[in-house]
Write an enzyme that holds these catalytic residues in place. Structure first.
Site, short mmCIF file in Angstrom:
data_model
loop_
_atom_site.label_atom_id
_atom_site.label_comp_id
_atom_site.label_asym_id
_atom_site.label_seq_id
_atom_site.Cartn_x
_atom_site.Cartn_y
_atom_site.Cartn_z
N LYS A 94 3.60 -7.41 11.88
CA LYS A 94 2.82 -7.60 10.65
C LYS A 94 2.98 -9.03 10.11
CE LYS A 94 1.70 -5.21 6.39
NZ LYS A 94 1.42 -3.91 5.85
N ARG A 110 -0.19 4.98 19.38
CA ARG A 110 0.76 5.88 20.05
C ARG A 110 1.53 5.10 21.11
NH1 ARG A 110 -1.61 10.60 22.74
NH2 ARG A 110 0.29 11.69 22.22
N ARG A 150 0.84 -1.20 0.00
CA ARG A 150 0.00 0.00 0.00
C ARG A 150 0.87 1.25 0.00
NH1 ARG A 150 -2.53 0.43 4.81
NH2 ARG A 150 -3.89 2.05 4.03
C1 BTN Z 1 0.55 -3.84 2.32
O1 BTN Z 1 1.32 -2.92 2.06
O2 BTN Z 1 0.30 -4.16 3.48
C2 BTN Z 1 -0.13 -4.60 1.20
C3 BTN Z 1 0.69 -5.75 0.73
C4 BTN Z 1 0.04 -6.58 -0.36
C5 BTN Z 1 0.97 -7.63 -0.91
C6 BTN Z 1 0.28 -8.56 -1.88
S1 BTN Z 1 1.28 -9.95 -2.29
C7 BTN Z 1 0.17 -10.40 -3.53
C8 BTN Z 1 -0.27 -9.13 -4.22
N1 BTN Z 1 0.66 -8.75 -5.25
C9 BTN Z 1 1.30 -7.62 -4.97
O3 BTN Z 1 2.16 -7.09 -5.70
N2 BTN Z 1 0.87 -7.13 -3.81
C10 BTN Z 1 -0.15 -7.98 -3.22
#
Ligand code: BTN
Length: 326
Positions: free
Chosen positions: A190, A324, A125
């Protein structure tokens, strides 16, 4: 190197010891080149390849490779009845989301799925990249065609998070949490992420690509590469076959998407609560230059994060939110 490494893994995934000569024969390289490849995979990716004196190589913890047939075999109702139309497993791709977007415009049917063992340009993201090493994680994208324009997408990213959290709970993960809008967390680290991208006309029929990445097995080398606290599923439950994990996640996902299509997000806000990592915590919501501090009291019937602030209840629809420090 990636293609050779994946091929080597496929050969070793049968749990037997294979000689360097035999592996070299299969890969079309010398015994010395096999040895070099093994060294590289151990050092660069922390792959646990054991060399058995005088006999050859085997995997310390073999894991079956992803396989569309196996995934279908493990799929359960109601996901199975709703049906993922096509499941495609690829070796190494730029990004499964990119593959899905390309195929969406070529007319792939609704609920088509693409998985890869490795991504060279995995996307996260907010323009970030998603680290996608070749061993044992899940990189998956699902095509979900939506009619009704932007209102029909309301809360979709939270619904996807709920579906994954519920699927992981079915698989025995006890402490899965969701960080708004859709990060998967365990113990504040994560475990996975979701990236939804839209192709086509957002006001008519559009194709959404729902991409998710779940860390299943990450060596210390791998986790040290990522610039935030990350964890992997093998720290909490036994991993025997990723195909079963994918099947369960796609099943819960198909069911949740169908429910969202018919009833919208409102029925999901209570289900969100069960996994809400922010609930009752003081958080910062950042939108551009402005930072708002408040106590998280849940999500609204439209999927907005609800913050109790000095100026009253605030609904947050976008931006970055962080807990926070105490
Ligand atoms: C994030 O930033 O948290 C989202 C990550 C999403 C990763 C997945 S892996 C499969 C799909 N292909 C990608 O290039 N991104 C998503």
């Amino acid at each position: 190197m990636i293609q050779q490494a994946l091929k080597l893994l496929a050969l070793l995934s049968d749990n037997n010891v294979h000689s360097g000569v035999e592996l070299g024969g299969q890969l079309g390289v010398s015994r010395a080149a096999v040895w070099k490849l093994v060294q590289k995979m151990q050092q660069q990716y922390g792959v646990d390849i054991t060399s058995v004196n005088g006999l050859g190589y085997c995997l310390a913890n073999p894991l079956p490779l992803l396989d569309a047939e196996q995934i279908r075999r493990f799929m359960t109702a109601p996901g199975e009845q709703l049906g993922c139309s096509e499941i495609t497993v690829l070796d190494s791709v730029d990004s499964t989301n990119e593959v899905a977007l390309r195929n969406a415009t070529k007319g792939s049917p609704n609920l088509s799925v693409w998985l890869a063992e490795h991504q060279t340009s995995g996307r996260g993201r907010r323009g970030k990249s998603w680290y996608s090493p070749m061993l044992g994680n899940i990189y998956c994208s699902l095509l979900w065609r939506v009619t009704g324009g932007a209102p029909a997408l309301e809360g979709l990213s939270l619904v996807v998070g709920i579906a994954l959290a519920e699927g992981l709970s079915v698989l025995g993960l006890r402490n899965i949490q969701l960080k708004w809008p859709n990060d998967l967390w365990v113990n504040d680290k994560k475990l996975g992420g979701i990236l939804i991208e839209v192709a086509g006309d957002p006001y008519e029929e559009c194709a959404t690509v729902i991409g998710f990445g779940i860390n299943i097995r990450m060596s210390p080398q791998m986790t040290s590469i990522v610039d935030q606290a990350v964890t992997s599923l093998d720290q909490y439950i036994e991993i025997d076959d990723r195909n079963r994990i994918v099947a369960v996640l796609l099943s819960t996902m198909c069911a949740a998407l169908d429910e969202h299509k018919r009833f919208g997000f409102s029925r999901f806000s209570e289900r969100w609560r069960a996994f809400d990592a922010m609930l009752g915590r003081s958080v910062n919501a950042v939108a551009g230059e402005s930072v708002t501090t408040g106590m998280c009291v849940g999500v609204s019937s439209r999927g907005a994060l609800l913050l109790e602030t000095r100026d009253g209840l605030l609904e947050v629809y976008s931006g970055e939110v962080s807990v926070r420090p105490n």
